[in-house]
Motif scaffolding. Structure first.
Motif, mmCIF file in Angstrom:
data_model
loop_
_atom_site.group_PDB
_atom_site.id
_atom_site.type_symbol
_atom_site.label_atom_id
_atom_site.label_comp_id
_atom_site.label_asym_id
_atom_site.label_seq_id
_atom_site.Cartn_x
_atom_site.Cartn_y
_atom_site.Cartn_z
ATOM 1 N N VAL A 135 -9.067 -14.688 2.172
ATOM 2 C CA VAL A 135 -9.500 -13.542 1.526
ATOM 3 C C VAL A 135 -8.574 -12.250 1.943
ATOM 4 C CG1 VAL A 135 -12.006 -14.245 1.460
ATOM 5 C CG2 VAL A 135 -11.151 -13.032 3.627
ATOM 6 N N PRO A 136 -8.571 -11.236 0.863
ATOM 7 C CA PRO A 136 -7.767 -10.259 1.025
ATOM 8 C C PRO A 136 -8.592 -9.378 2.514
ATOM 9 C CG PRO A 136 -9.165 -10.077 -0.886
ATOM 10 C CD PRO A 136 -9.234 -11.263 -0.344
ATOM 11 N N VAL A 137 -7.657 -8.510 3.105
ATOM 12 C CA VAL A 137 -8.341 -7.686 4.005
ATOM 13 C C VAL A 137 -7.647 -6.146 3.961
ATOM 14 C CG1 VAL A 137 -8.386 -9.694 5.835
ATOM 15 C CG2 VAL A 137 -6.463 -8.158 5.743
ATOM 16 N N THR A 138 -8.448 -5.244 4.433
ATOM 17 C CA THR A 138 -8.148 -3.897 4.352
ATOM 18 C C THR A 138 -7.917 -3.558 5.945
ATOM 19 O OG1 THR A 138 -9.486 -3.509 2.485
ATOM 20 C CG2 THR A 138 -8.585 -1.386 3.760
ATOM 21 N N ILE A 139 -6.781 -2.996 6.263
ATOM 22 C CA ILE A 139 -6.416 -2.391 7.493
ATOM 23 C C ILE A 139 -6.966 -1.067 7.659
ATOM 24 C CG2 ILE A 139 -4.559 -2.298 9.230
ATOM 25 C CD1 ILE A 139 -5.220 -5.232 8.299
ATOM 26 N N GLU A 140 -7.709 -0.796 8.368
ATOM 27 C CA GLU A 140 -8.340 0.629 8.832
ATOM 28 C C GLU A 140 -7.482 0.750 10.220
ATOM 29 O OE1 GLU A 140 -12.444 0.753 8.920
ATOM 30 O OE2 GLU A 140 -12.511 0.503 6.582
ATOM 31 N N VAL A 141 -7.208 2.354 10.138
ATOM 32 C CA VAL A 141 -6.572 2.827 11.265
ATOM 33 C C VAL A 141 -7.655 4.104 11.920
ATOM 34 C CG1 VAL A 141 -4.906 4.208 12.333
ATOM 35 C CG2 VAL A 141 -4.198 2.786 10.477
ATOM 36 N N THR A 142 -8.161 3.510 13.060
ATOM 37 C CA THR A 142 -9.387 4.349 13.719
ATOM 38 C C THR A 142 -8.816 5.247 14.862
ATOM 39 O OG1 THR A 142 -9.943 2.728 15.181
ATOM 40 C CG2 THR A 142 -10.957 2.600 12.833
ATOM 41 N N GLY A 143 -7.740 5.053 15.287
ATOM 42 C CA GLY A 143 -7.398 5.704 16.768
ATOM 43 C C GLY A 143 -6.496 6.907 16.408
ATOM 44 N N ALA A 144 -6.033 7.142 15.146
ATOM 45 C CA ALA A 144 -5.110 8.314 14.790
ATOM 46 C C ALA A 144 -5.228 8.787 13.404
ATOM 47 C CB ALA A 144 -3.750 7.528 14.870
ATOM 48 N N LYS A 145 -4.956 10.066 13.186
ATOM 49 C CA LYS A 145 -4.816 10.692 11.795
ATOM 50 C C LYS A 145 -3.803 10.533 11.145
ATOM 51 C CE LYS A 145 -8.380 14.306 13.571
ATOM 52 N NZ LYS A 145 -8.657 15.731 13.538
ATOM 53 N N ASN A 146 -4.096 10.589 9.876
ATOM 54 C CA ASN A 146 -2.931 10.372 8.741
ATOM 55 C C ASN A 146 -2.035 9.314 8.690
ATOM 56 O OD1 ASN A 146 -3.792 13.119 7.737
ATOM 57 N ND2 ASN A 146 -2.595 14.241 9.276
ATOM 58 N N CYS A 147 -2.629 8.211 9.151
ATOM 59 C CA CYS A 147 -1.883 7.051 9.259
ATOM 60 C C CYS A 147 -2.499 6.173 8.261
ATOM 61 C CB CYS A 147 -1.900 6.322 10.818
ATOM 62 S SG CYS A 147 -1.069 7.524 12.014
ATOM 63 N N TRP A 148 -1.584 4.913 7.969
ATOM 64 C CA TRP A 148 -2.296 3.880 6.878
ATOM 65 C C TRP A 148 -1.252 2.633 7.172
ATOM 66 C CZ3 TRP A 148 0.567 8.295 5.546
ATOM 67 C CH2 TRP A 148 1.499 8.119 4.645
ATOM 68 N N ALA A 149 -1.706 1.525 6.727
ATOM 69 C CA ALA A 149 -1.038 0.329 6.732
ATOM 70 C C ALA A 149 -0.134 0.133 5.449
ATOM 71 C CB ALA A 149 -1.997 -1.016 6.807
ATOM 72 N N TYR A 150 1.070 -0.065 5.513
ATOM 73 C CA TYR A 150 1.892 -0.344 4.462
ATOM 74 C C TYR A 150 2.215 -1.684 4.215
ATOM 75 C CZ TYR A 150 6.433 -0.751 1.924
ATOM 76 O OH TYR A 150 7.456 -0.858 1.118
ATOM 77 N N SER A 151 2.332 -2.259 2.907
ATOM 78 C CA SER A 151 2.556 -3.519 2.732
ATOM 79 C C SER A 151 2.943 -3.654 0.963
ATOM 80 C CB SER A 151 1.464 -4.456 3.119
ATOM 81 O OG SER A 151 1.611 -5.953 2.786
ATOM 82 N N ARG A 152 3.960 -4.457 0.922
ATOM 83 C CA ARG A 152 4.250 -4.641 -0.591
ATOM 84 C C ARG A 152 3.307 -5.842 -1.082
ATOM 85 N NH1 ARG A 152 8.428 -2.289 -2.972
ATOM 86 N NH2 ARG A 152 9.851 -1.051 -1.652
ATOM 87 N N VAL A 153 2.798 -6.955 -0.329
ATOM 88 C CA VAL A 153 1.786 -7.641 -0.520
ATOM 89 C C VAL A 153 0.738 -7.635 0.384
ATOM 90 C CG1 VAL A 153 1.779 -10.119 -0.587
ATOM 91 C CG2 VAL A 153 4.085 -9.216 -0.963
ATOM 92 N N ARG A 154 -0.327 -7.810 -0.125
ATOM 93 C CA ARG A 154 -1.852 -7.525 0.428
ATOM 94 C C ARG A 154 -1.839 -8.237 1.523
ATOM 95 N NH1 ARG A 154 -7.006 -5.671 -2.411
ATOM 96 N NH2 ARG A 154 -7.164 -5.171 -0.317
ATOM 97 N N TYR A 155 -2.574 -7.959 2.621
ATOM 98 C CA TYR A 155 -2.752 -8.574 3.830
ATOM 99 C C TYR A 155 -3.879 -9.559 3.703
ATOM 100 C CZ TYR A 155 0.315 -5.206 6.295
ATOM 101 O OH TYR A 155 1.335 -4.838 6.689
ATOM 102 N N THR A 156 -4.161 -10.962 4.157
ATOM 103 C CA THR A 156 -5.073 -11.429 3.999
ATOM 104 C C THR A 156 -5.293 -12.307 5.256
ATOM 105 O OG1 THR A 156 -3.721 -13.295 3.365
ATOM 106 C CG2 THR A 156 -4.377 -12.156 1.419
ATOM 107 N N ALA A 157 -6.534 -13.066 5.314
ATOM 108 C CA ALA A 157 -6.924 -13.704 6.609
ATOM 109 C C ALA A 157 -7.745 -14.839 5.878
ATOM 110 C CB ALA A 157 -7.603 -12.848 7.493
ATOM 111 N N ASN A 158 -7.874 -15.907 6.810
ATOM 112 C CA ASN A 158 -8.494 -17.305 6.698
ATOM 113 C C ASN A 158 -9.713 -17.010 7.187
ATOM 114 O OD1 ASN A 158 -6.990 -18.699 5.013
ATOM 115 N ND2 ASN A 158 -5.510 -19.099 6.841
ATOM 116 N N ILE A 159 -11.082 -17.238 6.751
ATOM 117 C CA ILE A 159 -12.398 -17.326 7.335
ATOM 118 C C ILE A 159 -13.172 -18.272 6.918
ATOM 119 C CG2 ILE A 159 -12.266 -14.788 7.033
ATOM 120 C CD1 ILE A 159 -14.227 -15.233 4.914
ATOM 121 N N THR A 160 -14.373 -18.752 7.864
ATOM 122 C CA THR A 160 -15.343 -19.932 7.665
ATOM 123 C C THR A 160 -16.586 -19.087 7.501
ATOM 124 O OG1 THR A 160 -13.809 -21.552 8.730
ATOM 125 C CG2 THR A 160 -16.379 -21.808 8.463
ATOM 126 N N VAL A 161 -17.480 -19.445 6.423
ATOM 127 C CA VAL A 161 -19.016 -19.079 6.191
ATOM 128 C C VAL A 161 -19.809 -20.045 6.479
ATOM 129 C CG1 VAL A 161 -20.289 -17.746 4.704
ATOM 130 C CG2 VAL A 161 -17.804 -16.926 4.884
#
Length: 441
Positions: free
Chosen positions: A411-437
């Protein structure tokens, strides 16, 4: 009885008889007498038979009109594509003679009018004069005396058609504070069909006209489609048919305005101020549109830029101009170059090992099988220096999997930056992760 009494009775009977006389006969009594009626009917039948027997043998004449003519082409002519375009609908009048009683029963269905020489004469496109003859088409006895007209003129050619663009030749004037779009026709093509020799003469199709006054609002009107030959002469030929006699011409008259362009963004970091962040070339464009729409616009927005695509090494973007419905780009500028100011920003590589889930259905458990994700973080130089992995989180939204999903997937994931202001995750390809439900027991 005495002799005097008998004498008196005899005289009384004689006087009574003399006074009464013979019974009176009337017409009413006669027609109520069956014997009289039978004799009278027989007499009248004889009189009528005698009258008709004397007159039925007398010949007379009659005219039968509105008789269609029959023109048969040869098989060779049909195979060559020849068709009768005019003359086949000619109606004839036939003079006939014969027994008066017979002629009274003759109708146009009893007579056939033909052009017998048509099959052997009509071989090429041309105009032919064909002699008409009439035939008795029934079992009734009568004689054909004459046919009028004696000849039928028929025009024969091959069927043809062509499709032409309808050219706009509408003349109009527009108030200089308004913009008029090019006229739009309800149909931009027309099909012309008919005799081949006539269709070949058609070189163009146009709508021609002049709009009175100066336009300040949208104009709509119907115009006749006119056919022209190669020399520019108007073609008027009843044998030529068109797919449309006229078309509706619409001239949209719009308000004009010159407006600044505005860059838009998605996934903007919390607290990030995009004012004066983007520089555009060009900075403004001229548009036209409905007055109420133009009045509400303060700028023209561009297609948004995703912050996940922005980094100090990637600050230039080309974006399309997005106009509201009903508006037109008068400047004809469809793309704008957007350059972002990232001076004082840099990047750092970090590892994200903290995962969280959104929209997980009740009674289910989700577990990441990906233990960590390496990401690139963009931010101000001073913020990047103190950034740690604990300031980052990978958020996984399970809404797209549905309520009853069970199993393992990527599944795709969204990277959140919680410890600093005005920062963001950069990627030309979306980040993904494997999960089990899995579903809870």
């Amino acid at each position: 009885m005495s002799k005097n009494k008998k004498t008196n009775n005899a005289r009384s009977a004689a006087d009574k008889k003399k006074k009464t006389g013979k019974p009176k006969i009337t017409l009413d009594k006669l027609f109520k007498n069956n014997k009289f009626l039978l004799a009278f009917s027989f007499l009248m039948a004889c009189i009528l038979w005698l009258f008709f027997s004397q007159n039925s043998g007398v010949d007379t004449t009659a005219s039968i009109s509105d008789i269609p003519i029959s023109i048969q082409l040869s098989d060779q002519a049909k195979e060559d594509g020849l068709v009768i375009f005019t003359g086949a609908d000619t109606k004839a009048t036939v003079q006939i003679s014969g027994n008066r009683l017979t002629l009274g029963t003759v109708t146009k269905e009893d007579i056939q009018v033909v052009a017998e020489q048509a099959a052997g004469t009509i071989l090429t496109p041309n105009t032919y004069s064909l002699e008409l003859t009439a035939k008795n088409n029934s079992v009734k006895t009568f004689k054909i005396e004459s046919v009028s007209p004696q000849f039928a003129s028929v025009y024969v050619d091959r069927y043809s058609q062509k499709t032409l663009d309808i050219q706009d030749k509408i003349e109009y004037k527009v108030d200089p504070t308004y913009y008029a779009a090019s006229p739009i026709l309800s149909a931009d093509k027309i099909t012309v069909s008919g005799p081949q020799s006539e269709v070949l003469k058609v070189a163009s199709a146009e709508v021609v006209g002049t709009v009175d006054g100066v336009l300040t609002s949208t104009y709509k009107n119907d115009y006749k489609v006119i056919l022209y030959d190669a020399a520019g002469g108007e073609i008027k030929n009843e044998l030529i048919t068109t797919s449309a006699d006229s078309v509706t011409v619409t001239i949209s008259v719009l308000s004009m305005s010159r407006l600044p362009l505005e860059a838009t963004f998605t996934n903007v970091p919390a607290g990030f101020n995009t004012d004066n962040f983007a520089k555009m070339v060009p900075e403004e464009i001229e548009i036209a549109g409905p007055e109420d729409t133009i009045a509400k616009l303060g700028s023209v927005e561009l297609e948004p830029i995703d912050f996940t695509e922005i980094s100090p090494a990637n600050t230039t973007f080309t974006r399309e101009v997005a106009l509201p419905n009903g508006c037109k780009n008068i400047s004809n500028i469809t793309q704008v170059v957007v350059t972002l100011d990232l001076s004082g920003y840099s990047t750092t590589r970090q590892t994200v090992n903290k995962f969280s889930f959104k929209n997980l259905p009740g009674g289910y458990t989700a577990t990441p099988t990906t233990s960590a994700i390496d990401v690139t973080i963009v931010g101000p130089d001073n913020a990047i220096e103190d950034l740690a992995s604990s300031d980052l989180s990978a958020v996984i939204d399970l809404k797209s999997l549905g309520q009853d999903f069970v199993g393992s997937t990527e599944v795709p994931v969204t990277i959140e930056v919680t410890g600093a202001k005005n920062c963001w995750a950069y990627s030309r390809v979306r980040y993904t992760a494997n999960i089990t439900v899995s579903k809870n027991e």
